[in-house]
Design an enzyme around this catalytic site. Structure first.
Site, PDB file in Angstrom:
ATOM      1  N   LYS A  37       0.792  -1.282  -0.199  1.00 41.80           N
ATOM      2  CA  LYS A  37       0.149  -0.019   0.011  1.00 41.80           C
ATOM      3  C   LYS A  37       0.965   1.283  -0.155  1.00 41.80           C
ATOM      4  O   LYS A  37       0.531   2.058  -0.615  1.00 41.80           O
ATOM      5  CB  LYS A  37      -0.995  -0.095   1.210  1.00 41.80           C
ATOM      6  CG  LYS A  37      -1.622   1.493   1.694  1.00 41.80           C
ATOM      7  CD  LYS A  37      -2.622   1.269   2.795  1.00 41.80           C
ATOM      8  CE  LYS A  37      -1.702   1.598   4.148  1.00 41.80           C
ATOM      9  NZ  LYS A  37      -1.379   2.920   4.321  1.00 41.80           N
ATOM     10  N   ASN A  38       1.891   1.129   0.957  1.00 41.49           N
ATOM     11  CA  ASN A  38       2.703   2.668   0.969  1.00 41.49           C
ATOM     12  C   ASN A  38       3.682   2.731  -0.148  1.00 41.49           C
ATOM     13  O   ASN A  38       4.435   3.784  -0.208  1.00 41.49           O
ATOM     14  CB  ASN A  38       3.269   2.611   2.416  1.00 41.49           C
ATOM     15  CG  ASN A  38       2.483   2.884   3.479  1.00 41.49           C
ATOM     16  OD1 ASN A  38       1.183   2.970   3.320  1.00 41.49           O
ATOM     17  ND2 ASN A  38       2.849   2.350   4.750  1.00 41.49           N
ATOM     18  N   ARG A 107      -4.637  10.976   4.470  1.00 38.10           N
ATOM     19  CA  ARG A 107      -3.740  11.964   4.260  1.00 38.10           C
ATOM     20  C   ARG A 107      -2.655  11.669   3.278  1.00 38.10           C
ATOM     21  O   ARG A 107      -1.965  12.722   2.742  1.00 38.10           O
ATOM     22  CB  ARG A 107      -3.162  12.075   5.491  1.00 38.10           C
ATOM     23  CG  ARG A 107      -2.815  10.668   6.507  1.00 38.10           C
ATOM     24  CD  ARG A 107      -2.127  11.014   7.571  1.00 38.10           C
ATOM     25  NE  ARG A 107      -0.997  11.796   7.512  1.00 38.10           N
ATOM     26  CZ  ARG A 107      -0.885  12.952   7.600  1.00 38.10           C
ATOM     27  NH1 ARG A 107      -1.797  13.594   8.129  1.00 38.10           N
ATOM     28  NH2 ARG A 107       0.443  13.510   7.407  1.00 38.10           N
ATOM     29  N   CYS A 131      -4.439  12.669  12.319  1.00 39.32           N
ATOM     30  CA  CYS A 131      -5.499  11.538  12.422  1.00 39.32           C
ATOM     31  C   CYS A 131      -5.007  10.864  13.924  1.00 39.32           C
ATOM     32  O   CYS A 131      -4.794  11.208  14.765  1.00 39.32           O
ATOM     33  CB  CYS A 131      -4.747  10.602  11.319  1.00 39.32           C
ATOM     34  SG  CYS A 131      -3.338   9.809  11.921  1.00 39.32           S
ATOM     35  N   ARG A 136       0.546  14.772  12.922  1.00 41.13           N
ATOM     36  CA  ARG A 136       1.119  14.563  11.421  1.00 41.13           C
ATOM     37  C   ARG A 136       1.410  15.747  10.616  1.00 41.13           C
ATOM     38  O   ARG A 136       0.690  15.936   9.829  1.00 41.13           O
ATOM     39  CB  ARG A 136       0.429  13.185  10.815  1.00 41.13           C
ATOM     40  CG  ARG A 136       0.240  12.145  11.788  1.00 41.13           C
ATOM     41  CD  ARG A 136      -0.246  10.930  11.074  1.00 41.13           C
ATOM     42  NE  ARG A 136       0.591  10.475  10.074  1.00 41.13           N
ATOM     43  CZ  ARG A 136       0.198   9.340   9.410  1.00 41.13           C
ATOM     44  NH1 ARG A 136      -1.019   8.765   9.521  1.00 41.13           N
ATOM     45  NH2 ARG A 136       1.016   9.031   8.188  1.00 41.13           N
ATOM     46  N   PRO A 137       2.186  16.590  11.072  1.00 46.51           N
ATOM     47  CA  PRO A 137       2.239  17.948  10.151  1.00 46.51           C
ATOM     48  C   PRO A 137       2.833  17.867   8.741  1.00 46.51           C
ATOM     49  O   PRO A 137       3.445  16.654   8.574  1.00 46.51           O
ATOM     50  CB  PRO A 137       3.251  18.794  11.006  1.00 46.51           C
ATOM     51  CG  PRO A 137       3.820  17.813  12.086  1.00 46.51           C
ATOM     52  CD  PRO A 137       2.939  16.841  12.079  1.00 46.51           C
ATOM     53  N   ILE A 138       2.922  18.616   8.243  1.00 39.94           N
ATOM     54  CA  ILE A 138       3.501  18.452   6.733  1.00 39.94           C
ATOM     55  C   ILE A 138       4.411  19.621   6.464  1.00 39.94           C
ATOM     56  O   ILE A 138       4.704  19.976   5.570  1.00 39.94           O
ATOM     57  CB  ILE A 138       2.407  18.633   5.640  1.00 39.94           C
ATOM     58  CG1 ILE A 138       1.573  19.771   5.648  1.00 39.94           C
ATOM     59  CG2 ILE A 138       1.547  17.117   5.628  1.00 39.94           C
ATOM     60  CD1 ILE A 138       0.616  19.802   4.247  1.00 39.94           C
ATOM     61  N   ASP A 139       5.075  20.243   7.709  1.00 44.08           N
ATOM     62  CA  ASP A 139       5.850  21.359   7.594  1.00 44.08           C
ATOM     63  C   ASP A 139       7.152  20.960   6.780  1.00 44.08           C
ATOM     64  O   ASP A 139       7.607  21.815   6.015  1.00 44.08           O
ATOM     65  CB  ASP A 139       6.210  21.945   8.802  1.00 44.08           C
ATOM     66  CG  ASP A 139       6.785  20.733   9.791  1.00 44.08           C
ATOM     67  OD1 ASP A 139       6.262  19.665   9.793  1.00 44.08           O
ATOM     68  OD2 ASP A 139       7.922  20.893  10.291  1.00 44.08           O
ATOM     69  N   LEU A 140       7.566  19.575   6.843  1.00 45.23           N
ATOM     70  CA  LEU A 140       8.823  19.394   6.136  1.00 45.23           C
ATOM     71  C   LEU A 140       8.627  19.183   4.511  1.00 45.23           C
ATOM     72  O   LEU A 140       9.506  19.845   3.682  1.00 45.23           O
ATOM     73  CB  LEU A 140       9.443  17.919   6.449  1.00 45.23           C
ATOM     74  CG  LEU A 140       9.937  17.778   7.967  1.00 45.23           C
ATOM     75  CD1 LEU A 140      10.235  16.366   8.342  1.00 45.23           C
ATOM     76  CD2 LEU A 140      11.007  18.898   8.227  1.00 45.23           C
ATOM     77  N   ASP A 318       4.968   0.879  12.170  1.00 46.32           N
ATOM     78  CA  ASP A 318       3.769   0.236  11.593  1.00 46.32           C
ATOM     79  C   ASP A 318       3.639  -1.297  11.950  1.00 46.32           C
ATOM     80  O   ASP A 318       2.559  -1.829  11.845  1.00 46.32           O
ATOM     81  CB  ASP A 318       3.746   0.242  10.048  1.00 46.32           C
ATOM     82  CG  ASP A 318       3.395   1.645   9.359  1.00 46.32           C
ATOM     83  OD1 ASP A 318       3.482   2.079   8.115  1.00 46.32           O
ATOM     84  OD2 ASP A 318       3.176   2.729  10.288  1.00 46.32           O
ATOM     85  N   ARG A 410      -8.628  -0.456   5.079  1.00 48.35           N
ATOM     86  CA  ARG A 410      -7.777   0.667   4.566  1.00 48.35           C
ATOM     87  C   ARG A 410      -6.335   0.085   3.941  1.00 48.35           C
ATOM     88  O   ARG A 410      -5.825   0.558   3.113  1.00 48.35           O
ATOM     89  CB  ARG A 410      -7.280   1.755   5.447  1.00 48.35           C
ATOM     90  CG  ARG A 410      -8.355   2.516   6.277  1.00 48.35           C
ATOM     91  CD  ARG A 410      -8.000   3.914   6.848  1.00 48.35           C
ATOM     92  NE  ARG A 410      -7.188   4.468   6.090  1.00 48.35           N
ATOM     93  CZ  ARG A 410      -6.690   5.988   6.396  1.00 48.35           C
ATOM     94  NH1 ARG A 410      -7.535   6.144   7.423  1.00 48.35           N
ATOM     95  NH2 ARG A 410      -6.028   6.522   5.407  1.00 48.35           N
TER      96      ARG A 410
END
Ligand code: EPZ
Length: 432
Positions: A37-38, A107, A131, A136-140, A318, A410
């Protein structure tokens, strides 16, 4: 060729389906591991980078994959399926906006940001929001796109990005973020010059994405290591590709077999992707044999151990919940430290309801041997916590009812059918 058609439960229509598992189970036989999946989620987003036909093999039937395919269709991708092949074709874009209704359910939709910027010079993606397992920021992602010259505005819950042309530069990541590494790899495929990502994530799925991009004519080097170099090219062409096996699915089945004292074989997985996990399991006393494309686990008596989750090649976060469920069946105590996400212990109260003995202290969990797991009605809270409950239910005495299994849909393809094939007493009940 038929257009996209996916089984009902993947539409989320099975909101309150549940699983009934009778334990203790004895598993035996062989199952084939699905494609990761990933790996496929960023690869699907990467299809936006080509105006030619992309054919992908054995895309797993998962809700997250369905969401990504729906998002791509909204952006203008024509999707057709024929047997084990899915063809994606995006000659022109219908939109460059990933709206909240889709992003809020997954996300990983943020992966379209890089490709849209690279192809279109603009993108509008709903902020994914947090979540269950963390903020789980996306600043990077955003800080480094800015460094490449993108203009980033955050307004009304959306990221609006514009870049007439991105510039090649060196991007040292403060943390080896998987998503940030993947977004930046895809954003830079057309950037003239050489973009360098330092302290890049090294997960096998990153290596797979780089191989996929190169199969379309990109010039990516060092993918899978901590330093990735992307030399810009003019355009990307057609390709056929199949992603790697799902190492998290493989680890989950390994741990289910060990928790039930079973012997099973997994095929379609390169064991080197879960080398560290296998090492840890062997440390506990697990009897595991590996060959190029399969892993066999035999009946084993397990002692406790200490696990700290870390970026690849360390122990994957995970598999943390699944490992904890396994540790409750060991003959002495274990410790787990969750270093990646700030709230990834939601499986603990549910496991305790099944007679597990677990104490939490900040990011550490102390697991004592359970006097014997026992069945109880439990509830899924997030994807991997759900897998932990399945493992516990297979090892527990009695009939366990697991609610809200849509979390499982999922990320685990045909999980109940696979466990049925291994001899478990498991059935999915539609509770509408
Ligand atoms: C990917 O998420 C996986 N998802 C996750 O799998 C996995 O748990 C995670 O990598 C870590 O291995 C997919 O690949 C679709 P990160 P991602 O960016 O990319 C912080 C599953 O169960 N961070 O490596 O979101 C972040 O908060 C899912 O299949 C920032 O602070 O993970 C977290 O603490 C769950 N700023 C840590 O880094 C950023 O800009 C790891 O995040 C990005 C991340």
């Amino acid at each position: 060729m038929t257009t996209l058609d996916v089984p009902g439960f993947l539409h989320g229509s099975a909101k309150m389906d549940k699983l009934i598992i009778n334990g203790p189970a004895k598993l035996s036989g062989e199952i084939h591991i699905s494609r990761a999946k990933n790996a496929y989620l960023p690869i699907l987003a990467g299809c936006l980078l080509s105006k030619e036909r992309i054919r992908l093999k054995n895309i797993p039937e998962l809700r997250d994959i369905k969401t990504m395919l729906s998002l791509l269709e909204k952006l203008g991708t024509q999707i057709t399926q024929e047997g084990e092949w899915t063809e994606l074709y995006t000659p022109t874009l219908a939109s460059f906006s990933a709206t909240y209704d889709l992003v809020k359910t997954m996300r990983a939709s943020i992966f379209v940001l890089g490709p849209l910027l690279a192809r279109e010079g603009k993108a509008e993606v709903s902020l994914p929001g947090g979540c269950a397992i963390g903020t789980r920021p996306i600043d990077l992602h955003l800080d480094n796109l800015k460094k490449m010259g993108a203009k980033i505005d955050l307004k009304g819950g959306y990221v609006r990005a514009e870049a007439s042309s991105l510039k090649a530069c060196t991007l040292p990541l403060a943390f080896p973020s998987v998503g940030a590494t993947e977004n930046l790899m895809m954003a830079s495929v057309f950037t003239s010059g050489t973009t360098i990502i330092e302290n890049a994530a090294m997960e096998p799925e990153i290596e797979d994405l780089g191989n996929f991009l190169n199969s379309m004519g990109a010039k990516v080097k060092g993918h899978g290591s901590s330093r990735i170099e992307i030399e810009g090219v003019e355009h990307l062409s057609a390709t056929e590709y199949e992603a790697i096996g799902d190492r998290i699915e493989a680890g989950t089945y390994l741990m289910a077999a060990l928790a039930t004292g079973s012997e099973i074989t997994l095929t379609g997985i390169n064991f080197k992707y879960i080398d560290f996990v296998i090492e840890k399991l062997r440390e506990m006393g697990a009897n595991i044999e590996t060959s190029d494309n399969s892993i066999t686990v035999k009946q084993s008596t397990l002692s406790g151990t200490k696990v700290e989750t870390a970026p690849y090649p360390g122990f994957p976060t995970d598999l943390q919940a699944q490992m904890m469920a396994l540790m409750t069946t060991a003959k002495d105590s274990s410790i787990i430290v969750e270093n990646i996400f700030e709230n990834r212990f939601m499986h603990v109260p549910e496991l305790i309801r099944m007679n597990a003995l677990i104490d939490l202290e900040g990011r550490s969990a102390f697991i004592k041997p359970s006097p014997g797991l026992s069945a109880a009605p439990v509830m899924c809270t997030d994807l991997r916590a759900s897998a932990a409950l399945i493992i516990a239910a297979l090892a527990a005495e009695g009939e366990t009812e697991i609610q809200r299994v849509y979390h499982l849909d999922r990320g685990y393809e045909k999980l109940d059918q696979k466990f049925l094939k291994l001899g478990a007493s498991i059935k999915r009940v539609n509770s509408n």
